[in-house]
Design a protein around this motif. Structure first.
Motif, short mmCIF file in Angstrom:
data_model
loop_
_atom_site.label_atom_id
_atom_site.label_comp_id
_atom_site.label_asym_id
_atom_site.label_seq_id
_atom_site.Cartn_x
_atom_site.Cartn_y
_atom_site.Cartn_z
N MET A 1 9.47 10.26 -2.62
CA MET A 1 8.45 10.03 -1.62
C MET A 1 7.09 10.23 -2.27
SD MET A 1 8.17 13.42 0.87
CE MET A 1 9.89 13.76 1.02
N TYR A 2 6.11 9.51 -1.75
CA TYR A 2 4.74 9.69 -2.24
C TYR A 2 3.84 9.99 -1.05
CZ TYR A 2 0.13 8.96 -4.19
OH TYR A 2 -1.18 9.14 -4.57
N LEU A 3 3.01 11.02 -1.22
CA LEU A 3 2.04 11.42 -0.22
C LEU A 3 0.69 11.66 -0.89
CD1 LEU A 3 4.27 14.00 1.66
CD2 LEU A 3 3.48 11.83 2.60
N PRO A 69 1.37 2.39 4.04
CA PRO A 69 0.69 1.92 2.83
C PRO A 69 -0.66 2.58 2.58
CG PRO A 69 0.65 0.24 4.53
CD PRO A 69 1.52 1.34 5.04
N PHE A 70 -1.21 3.25 3.59
CA PHE A 70 -2.50 3.93 3.43
C PHE A 70 -2.46 5.01 2.35
CE2 PHE A 70 -0.08 6.01 6.75
CZ PHE A 70 -0.12 7.34 6.37
N VAL A 71 -1.25 5.48 1.99
CA VAL A 71 -1.19 6.49 0.92
C VAL A 71 -1.61 5.90 -0.41
CG1 VAL A 71 0.55 7.93 2.05
CG2 VAL A 71 1.27 6.17 0.41
N ALA A 79 -3.82 -1.71 -1.00
CA ALA A 79 -2.55 -1.09 -0.61
C ALA A 79 -1.41 -2.09 -0.75
CB ALA A 79 -2.63 -0.57 0.82
N ARG A 80 -1.64 -3.34 -0.30
CA ARG A 80 -0.60 -4.39 -0.44
C ARG A 80 -0.31 -4.68 -1.90
NH1 ARG A 80 -2.77 -6.56 4.25
NH2 ARG A 80 -4.34 -7.74 3.14
N ALA A 81 -1.35 -4.77 -2.72
CA ALA A 81 -1.15 -5.05 -4.15
C ALA A 81 -0.35 -3.95 -4.84
CB ALA A 81 -2.50 -5.25 -4.84
N LEU A 82 -0.65 -2.71 -4.51
CA LEU A 82 0.10 -1.59 -5.12
C LEU A 82 1.54 -1.56 -4.62
CD1 LEU A 82 -2.70 1.11 -5.09
CD2 LEU A 82 -1.68 0.02 -7.11
#
Length: 121
Positions: A1-3, A69-71, A79-82
Motif C-alpha cells: 500500500m502507498y500513503l 489517486p490523490f496519493v 496522478a493518472r500518469a503515475l
C-alpha cells in the motif's frame, strides 16, 4: 500500500492504513507492505514512493492498494500518469472502494467478478 499526507499526520494515517489492510484481507491478499510518505508534498521528494517504484518496476509487486489517486498527486493528469506508469510494470492499482462503488478495475477485467464477490454486501 502507498500513503502520502501533507502536511505531516502525527497519527500516520492510521485510519487509511487499517481500511487498506481490511481491504487486502477481503481480497485475500494478505498483509500489505506499507510505503508511507508522511509530510511529503506531491511536489517534493517522496522517498517511499521512489522505493515503491523501484521495487514495482523490478516485478516485486502485482497489486498496489491506495485510498485514491490523490496519493500520487493532487493534479489529476499527473496522478493518472503515475498510475499508468505503475500499471506498465504489470502492477494493478486498486483504490479503496467506497461503500457505493467497486474498486477501479476495467469492466472487462476477468478479476472484476472475483473482486465484487469478496466485497461486503
Amino acid at each position: 500500500m502507498y500513503l502520502r499526507c501533507y502536511p505531516y499526520d502525527r497519527w500516520q494515517m492510521s485510519s487509511h492504513q487499517e481500511e487498506l489492510r481490511d481491504y487486502a484481507r477481503r481480497l485475500g491478499l494478505g498483509e500489505p507492505a506499507v510505503y508511507l510518505d508522511n509530510g511529503a508534498s506531491s511536489l517534493g521528494p517522496r522517498p517511499a514512493f521512489e522505493r515503491l517504484l523501484r521495487h514495482t518496476a523490478g516485478g516485486g509487486y502485482q497489486v498496489l492498494l491506495v485510498p485514491g489517486p490523490f496519493v500520487f498527486s493532487l493534479h489529476d493528469n499527473e496522478a493518472r500518469a503515475l498510475t499508468e506508469a505503475i500499471r506498465s510494470f504489470g502492477c494493478r492499482v486498486l483504490e479503496l472502494p467506497s461503500p457505493t462503488r467497486l474498486p477501479a478495475l476495467p469492466a472487462n477485467d476477468p478479476d472484476r467478478a472475483a473482486v465484487r464477490a469478496r466485497l461486503p454486501a
